[in-house]
Structure formats: structure tokens, C-alpha cells
Design a protein around this motif. Structure first.
Motif, short mmCIF file in Angstrom:
data_model
loop_
_atom_site.label_atom_id
_atom_site.label_comp_id
_atom_site.label_asym_id
_atom_site.label_seq_id
_atom_site.Cartn_x
_atom_site.Cartn_y
_atom_site.Cartn_z
N GLU A 26 0.89 -1.24 0.07
CA GLU A 26 0.00 0.05 -0.09
C GLU A 26 0.99 1.22 -0.05
OE1 GLU A 26 -2.83 2.44 -0.35
OE2 GLU A 26 -3.45 0.20 -0.30
N LEU A 27 1.04 1.76 -1.17
CA LEU A 27 2.01 2.96 -1.37
C LEU A 27 1.82 4.20 -0.50
CD1 LEU A 27 4.52 4.01 -2.74
CD2 LEU A 27 2.97 4.93 -4.68
N SER A 28 0.48 4.46 -0.33
CA SER A 28 0.18 5.82 0.54
C SER A 28 0.40 5.49 2.02
CB SER A 28 -1.48 5.85 0.34
OG SER A 28 -2.10 4.92 0.83
N SER A 29 0.40 4.46 2.54
CA SER A 29 0.71 4.01 3.97
C SER A 29 2.06 3.52 4.13
CB SER A 29 -0.35 3.25 4.60
OG SER A 29 -0.29 1.90 4.15
N GLY A 30 2.73 3.12 3.02
CA GLY A 30 4.08 2.23 3.19
C GLY A 30 3.80 0.90 3.85
N THR A 31 2.78 0.39 3.87
CA THR A 31 2.18 -0.82 4.55
C THR A 31 2.50 -2.01 3.56
OG1 THR A 31 0.64 0.27 6.19
CG2 THR A 31 0.48 -2.07 5.90
N VAL A 32 3.13 -3.07 3.99
CA VAL A 32 3.46 -4.26 3.23
C VAL A 32 2.74 -5.40 3.80
CG1 VAL A 32 5.09 -5.59 2.21
CG2 VAL A 32 5.50 -3.02 2.43
N THR A 33 2.12 -6.13 3.16
CA THR A 33 1.44 -7.50 3.81
C THR A 33 2.24 -8.53 2.81
OG1 THR A 33 -0.48 -6.47 4.06
CG2 THR A 33 -0.76 -8.82 3.94
N VAL A 34 2.69 -9.57 3.73
CA VAL A 34 3.27 -10.68 2.85
C VAL A 34 2.55 -11.85 3.53
CG1 VAL A 34 5.32 -11.81 2.95
CG2 VAL A 34 5.44 -9.58 3.27
N THR A 35 2.21 -12.86 2.53
CA THR A 35 1.58 -14.10 2.88
C THR A 35 2.61 -15.17 2.41
OG1 THR A 35 0.65 -14.10 0.64
CG2 THR A 35 -0.80 -13.52 2.62
N SER A 36 2.68 -16.25 3.22
CA SER A 36 3.80 -17.17 3.10
C SER A 36 3.27 -18.63 3.44
CB SER A 36 4.93 -16.80 3.94
OG SER A 36 4.92 -17.06 5.14
N SER A 37 3.67 -19.69 2.90
CA SER A 37 3.43 -21.04 3.14
C SER A 37 4.37 -21.70 4.19
CB SER A 37 3.85 -21.90 1.99
OG SER A 37 5.16 -21.87 1.94
N ARG A 38 5.19 -20.72 4.95
CA ARG A 38 5.93 -21.23 6.23
C ARG A 38 5.94 -19.69 7.13
NH1 ARG A 38 10.93 -19.51 6.45
NH2 ARG A 38 11.63 -18.53 4.77
N PRO A 39 6.33 -19.91 8.43
CA PRO A 39 6.47 -18.64 9.17
C PRO A 39 7.94 -17.84 8.64
CG PRO A 39 6.04 -20.63 10.47
CD PRO A 39 6.08 -21.06 9.06
N LEU A 40 7.74 -16.73 8.46
CA LEU A 40 8.88 -15.96 8.37
C LEU A 40 9.35 -15.12 9.50
CD1 LEU A 40 7.74 -14.26 4.90
CD2 LEU A 40 8.91 -16.24 5.02
N THR A 41 10.81 -15.17 9.61
CA THR A 41 11.26 -14.41 10.53
C THR A 41 11.42 -13.04 10.32
OG1 THR A 41 13.64 -14.61 9.75
CG2 THR A 41 12.88 -16.46 11.17
N ASP A 42 11.68 -12.12 11.41
CA ASP A 42 11.59 -10.74 11.32
C ASP A 42 12.91 -10.25 10.33
OD1 ASP A 42 9.27 -10.42 12.72
OD2 ASP A 42 10.30 -9.93 14.59
N ASP A 43 13.97 -11.12 10.60
CA ASP A 43 15.31 -10.71 9.92
C ASP A 43 15.14 -11.14 8.54
OD1 ASP A 43 16.57 -10.12 12.28
OD2 ASP A 43 17.49 -12.06 12.67
N GLU A 44 14.40 -12.09 8.21
CA GLU A 44 14.18 -12.46 6.73
C GLU A 44 13.58 -11.39 5.99
OE1 GLU A 44 13.45 -16.98 5.62
OE2 GLU A 44 12.05 -16.45 7.47
N VAL A 45 12.58 -10.89 6.81
CA VAL A 45 11.78 -9.91 5.89
C VAL A 45 12.65 -8.46 5.77
CG1 VAL A 45 9.57 -8.26 5.97
CG2 VAL A 45 9.34 -10.82 6.61
N ALA A 46 13.05 -8.38 6.96
CA ALA A 46 13.90 -6.92 7.00
C ALA A 46 15.12 -6.89 6.18
CB ALA A 46 14.52 -6.83 8.53
N ALA A 47 15.75 -8.29 5.73
CA ALA A 47 16.92 -8.34 4.90
C ALA A 47 16.28 -8.25 3.35
CB ALA A 47 17.66 -9.91 5.07
N ALA A 48 15.06 -8.66 3.17
CA ALA A 48 14.60 -8.40 1.82
C ALA A 48 14.23 -7.00 1.26
CB ALA A 48 13.33 -9.23 1.54
N VAL A 49 13.53 -6.47 2.52
CA VAL A 49 13.19 -4.96 2.34
C VAL A 49 14.63 -4.01 2.13
CG1 VAL A 49 12.23 -2.97 3.71
CG2 VAL A 49 11.17 -5.39 3.76
#
Length: 60
Positions: A26-49
């Protein structure tokens, strides 16, 4: 994030994380929603961003 290119960069990097099945930005708010088939760690998400050139904001 300020433009469609920003959205595309973040979406691309997050989509490459193993198990990610969907990314919505969501560009206006900067919100990103990620769906996945397994639990993601905060570090995985932060590294990709970070790879896209951005940082994950702290807070809820």
C-alpha cells in the motif's frame, strides 16, 4: 516509498524469500502485507526490504 518503482522493488525482493506466496504494498501508507506457506522471521523480511533499499519501521 514514493512511487511505483519503489513498490516493484520491495515486491520483487520479498517475493524471492523462500515460502512467500504473495506480497501486497500500500504505497500511500507504506504498509506491506506478506503471505507465505511457512513462518517468516523478522530478519528474513527485514533483509529483503533492505535489499530493495528500504528499512522496516519499528512498532506495531
Amino acid at each position: 516509498m514514493t512511487c511505483g518503482h519503489c513498490v516493484a522493488s520491495v515486491t520483487e525482493e520479498l517475493s524471492e524469500v523462500p515460502g512467500v506466496t504473495g506480497v501486497e504494498v500500500e504505497l500511500s501508507s507504506g504498509t506491506v502485507t506478506v503471505t507465505s506457506s511457512r513462518p517468516l522471521t523478522d530478519d528474513e523480511v527485514a533483509a529483503a526490504v533492505a535489499e530493495a533499499g528500504y528499512a522496516v519501521a519499528s512498532g506495531s
